[in-house]
Design a protein around this motif. Structure first.
Motif, PDB file in Angstrom:
ATOM      1  N   TYR A   1       0.827  -1.206   0.000  1.00  0.00           N
ATOM      2  CA  TYR A   1       0.000   0.000   0.000  1.00  0.00           C
ATOM      3  C   TYR A   1       0.868   1.266   0.000  1.00  0.00           C
TER       4      TYR A   1
ATOM      5  N   GLN B   1      -7.305   2.996   6.940  1.00  0.00           N
ATOM      6  CA  GLN B   1      -8.362   4.009   6.997  1.00  0.00           C
ATOM      7  C   GLN B   1      -7.781   5.416   7.032  1.00  0.00           C
TER       8      GLN B   1
ATOM      9  N   TRP C   1     -14.470  -0.864  -0.103  1.00  0.00           N
ATOM     10  CA  TRP C   1     -14.497  -1.927   0.901  1.00  0.00           C
ATOM     11  C   TRP C   1     -15.364  -3.081   0.393  1.00  0.00           C
TER      12      TRP C   1
ATOM     13  N   PRO D   1      -5.970  10.247  -5.199  1.00  0.00           N
ATOM     14  CA  PRO D   1      -5.977   9.026  -4.389  1.00  0.00           C
ATOM     15  C   PRO D   1      -5.890   7.786  -5.277  1.00  0.00           C
TER      16      PRO D   1
ATOM     17  N   SER E   1     -10.887   2.115 -10.146  1.00  0.00           N
ATOM     18  CA  SER E   1     -11.728   1.596  -9.069  1.00  0.00           C
ATOM     19  C   SER E   1     -12.753   0.635  -9.648  1.00  0.00           C
TER      20      SER E   1
ATOM     21  N   LEU F   1      -5.176   6.960  -0.519  1.00  0.00           N
ATOM     22  CA  LEU F   1      -5.820   5.816  -1.143  1.00  0.00           C
ATOM     23  C   LEU F   1      -7.307   6.112  -1.307  1.00  0.00           C
ATOM     24  N   ALA F   2      -7.919   5.520  -2.320  1.00  0.00           N
ATOM     25  CA  ALA F   2      -9.371   5.565  -2.484  1.00  0.00           C
ATOM     26  C   ALA F   2      -9.850   4.122  -2.354  1.00  0.00           C
ATOM     27  N   ILE F   3     -10.178   3.738  -1.121  1.00  0.00           N
ATOM     28  CA  ILE F   3     -10.483   2.343  -0.825  1.00  0.00           C
ATOM     29  C   ILE F   3     -11.954   2.039  -1.088  1.00  0.00           C
TER      30      ILE F   3
ATOM     31  N   ASN G   1      -6.911   6.403   3.638  1.00  0.00           N
ATOM     32  CA  ASN G   1      -8.153   6.668   2.910  1.00  0.00           C
ATOM     33  C   ASN G   1      -8.701   8.055   3.262  1.00  0.00           C
ATOM     34  N   ARG G   2      -8.707   8.380   4.552  1.00  0.00           N
ATOM     35  CA  ARG G   2      -9.222   9.683   4.989  1.00  0.00           C
ATOM     36  C   ARG G   2      -8.385  10.837   4.448  1.00  0.00           C
TER      37      ARG G   2
END
Length: 297
Positions: A123, A156, A168, A133, A287, A164-166, A159-160
């Motif tokens: 990551y 997380q 889930w 992201p 994505s 990253l643009a997770i 992500n915040r």
């Protein structure tokens, strides 16, 4: 030492602010405009719902009294993909959508693991190698979440912060596995499996930790049958397979859905990803919410 202390404080803060979930349940699929209602539940004592945008595939949690719904538009992108993912034939392994019309889609599975850490190097490499992201789908289990709170909080936090643009993804809560047992009676085909409860429990765990479940599901071991696929579709989830499981020696190509394990169980796959990345064979990622097929039903 300072970094470890910071992460510990973040974990403690996240635990203190964990949401309470009550009466979590699936509901018949219905739409208000472009939003499809998937789940109803109580969030910290107030009514809430999980919805998906039928055009963008992005999910959200909304609060308040649920709206009246009507049948969803059959031609919406979401329902077309849902139909494709659950269509016959139903192989024992790797059912669902395994390939897209264009792009590369990175998915990482977080199965239960006895490893203390996780593939943090993967990551971090994404963050340093791609424009932010960076899109990545995490097919995660509750058993992994429960044993790796520090790793979850680190993911997380990225992500915040927009690194990253997770997305889930659902990999079931318990990820049953019995060594030496034939696939026909293993993973979600194990005799003790209650697939609907297994999937909903994972969603509850994500929401409890402040994450929003997506509409994507990957079967543990990529093992399923027609009944399992139908159960997932009934819950409004799109089954995702792979055509590029790197640890198995499969090579990604245009449209590939890449599978890596982010739990430390398959370092060979991560090593191969780094080699492909350094050779310039992976230049961009998409994505799963951008997923498109050449011949959508």
């Amino acid at each position: 030492m300072i970094r470890r202390l910071s992460l510990l404080l973040l974990i403690l803060a996240a635990s203190a602010s964990a949401h309470t979930i009550g009466r979590y349940r699936a509901v018949p699929l219905g739409c208000e405009g472009r939003w499809a209602l998937l789940r109803l539940f109580d969030l910290d004592g107030s009514p809430a719902r999980l919805e998906v945008d039928t055009q963008t595939l992005r999910t959200r949690i909304a609060t308040g009294t649920p709206p009246e719904t009507s049948p969803c538009e059959a031609s919406s992108r979401y329902l077309r993909l849902l139909r494709r993912a659950s269509a016959a034939p139903h192989p024992l392994q790797n059912d669902g959508i395994t390939h897209a019309s264009q792009g590369l889609y990175l998915t990482t599975d977080l199965c239960p693991s006895s490893k203390k850490g996780y593939e943090e190097r993967l990551y971090r490499s994404l963050i340093t190698s791609f424009r932010h992201p960076v899109p990545v789908t995490l097919f995660i289990t509750k058993r992994w979440i429960d044993k790796h709170p520090r790793a979850l909080e680190e993911l997380q936090a990225w992500n915040r912060k927009g690194r990253l643009a997770i997305t889930w993804g659902n990999h079931t809560a318990w990820h049953h596995y019995h060594p030496g047992v034939p696939l026909e009676h293993n993973f979600v085909l194990s005799p003790e499996e209650n697939l609907t409860a297994d999937i909903l429990e994972l969603e509850k765990s994500l929401i409890r930790h402040g994450a929003i479940p997506s509409v994507f599901c990957r079967f543990p071991g990529l093992v399923s049958d027609s009944k399992a696929v139908a159960a997932v579709a009934k819950l409004g989830l799109i089954t995702i397979g792979t055509d590029a499981w790197l640890a198995k020696g499969q090579n990604p190509k245009e449209g590939s859905i890449i599978l890596l394990h982010g739990n430390g169980n398959e370092p060979r796959g991560v090593d191969r990803f780094f080699k492909l990345l350094h050779r310039g064979e992976i230049r961009g990622l998409r994505s799963l919410t951008e997923l498109s097929l050449s011949k959508e039903n």
